[in-house]
Scaffold this active site. Structure first.
Site, PDB file in Angstrom:
ATOM      1  N   GLY A 167       0.732  -1.124   0.055  1.00 31.51           N
ATOM      2  CA  GLY A 167       0.005   0.088  -0.174  1.00 31.51           C
ATOM      3  C   GLY A 167       0.861   1.074   0.132  1.00 31.51           C
ATOM      4  O   GLY A 167       2.032   1.172  -0.279  1.00 31.51           O
ATOM      5  N   SER A 168       0.101   2.408   0.487  1.00 31.22           N
ATOM      6  CA  SER A 168       0.931   3.722   0.394  1.00 31.22           C
ATOM      7  C   SER A 168       1.649   3.938   1.651  1.00 31.22           C
ATOM      8  O   SER A 168       1.855   2.845   2.646  1.00 31.22           O
ATOM      9  CB  SER A 168      -0.247   4.844   0.370  1.00 31.22           C
ATOM     10  N   SER A 169       2.073   4.952   1.784  1.00 32.54           N
ATOM     11  CA  SER A 169       3.185   5.585   2.788  1.00 32.54           C
ATOM     12  C   SER A 169       2.181   5.510   4.104  1.00 32.54           C
ATOM     13  O   SER A 169       2.780   5.617   5.321  1.00 32.54           O
ATOM     14  CB  SER A 169       3.986   6.731   2.624  1.00 32.54           C
ATOM     15  N   GLY A 170       0.784   5.322   3.971  1.00 30.44           N
ATOM     16  CA  GLY A 170       0.046   5.436   5.052  1.00 30.44           C
ATOM     17  C   GLY A 170       0.229   4.379   6.150  1.00 30.44           C
ATOM     18  O   GLY A 170      -0.418   4.493   7.214  1.00 30.44           O
TER      19      GLY A 170
END
Length: 137
Positions: free
Chosen positions: A64-67
């Site tokens: 996924g993202s840097s989240g």
């Protein structure tokens, strides 16, 4: 009870032991975990509905993202984070996520932990030494 010893590399130092929660699927932070209770909320994930709180999370890696790191940071702040991490694929999400939850973490083990460790096994991580001891349930 049989104990298996694995050797790897430290990501975040420290020593912890606890019950393993194992998944063969990558774990997503954003949309994958609820920081309010530590439960996997991705409805397509094999651990959907299970909580990582206080567990040794054994997983292939982060997706996924840097989240990813921010969600795991909030999970830690809410007291719902895993107590340790063991993973195969080192990337920036997994590295930063390990740092923000302040839990012992190892990677690069000499055997695939997903083939050795099962949910419910008792696992001791000595990340400072790069050693994982698995006591089979």
């Amino acid at each position: 009870m049989k104990t298996v010893v694995l050797h790897g590399r430290k990501v975040v130092g420290g020593v912890i032991e606890g019950e393993a929660l194992v998944t063969t699927e990558m774990v997503s932070g954003w949309g994958g975990i609820n920081p309010a209770d530590g439960k996997i909320i991705d409805v397509r994930h094999e651990l959907h509905g299970q909580s990582v709180k206080g567990k040794i999370l054994v997983f292939p890696g982060a997706k996924g993202s840097s989240g990813w790191s921010s969600l795991f940071h909030y999970t830690r702040r809410n007291g719902n984070a895993p107590s340790g991490l063991i993973f195969n694929v080192m990337n920036t999400k997994a590295a930063l996520g390990s740092v923000v939850i302040h839990a012992p973490a190892v990677t690069g083990l000499n055997q695939d932990p997903l083939e050795i460790i099962q949910s419910g096994d008792w696992v001791k991580i000595d990340a400072d030494q790069g050693i994982v001891e698995v006591t089979k349930k």
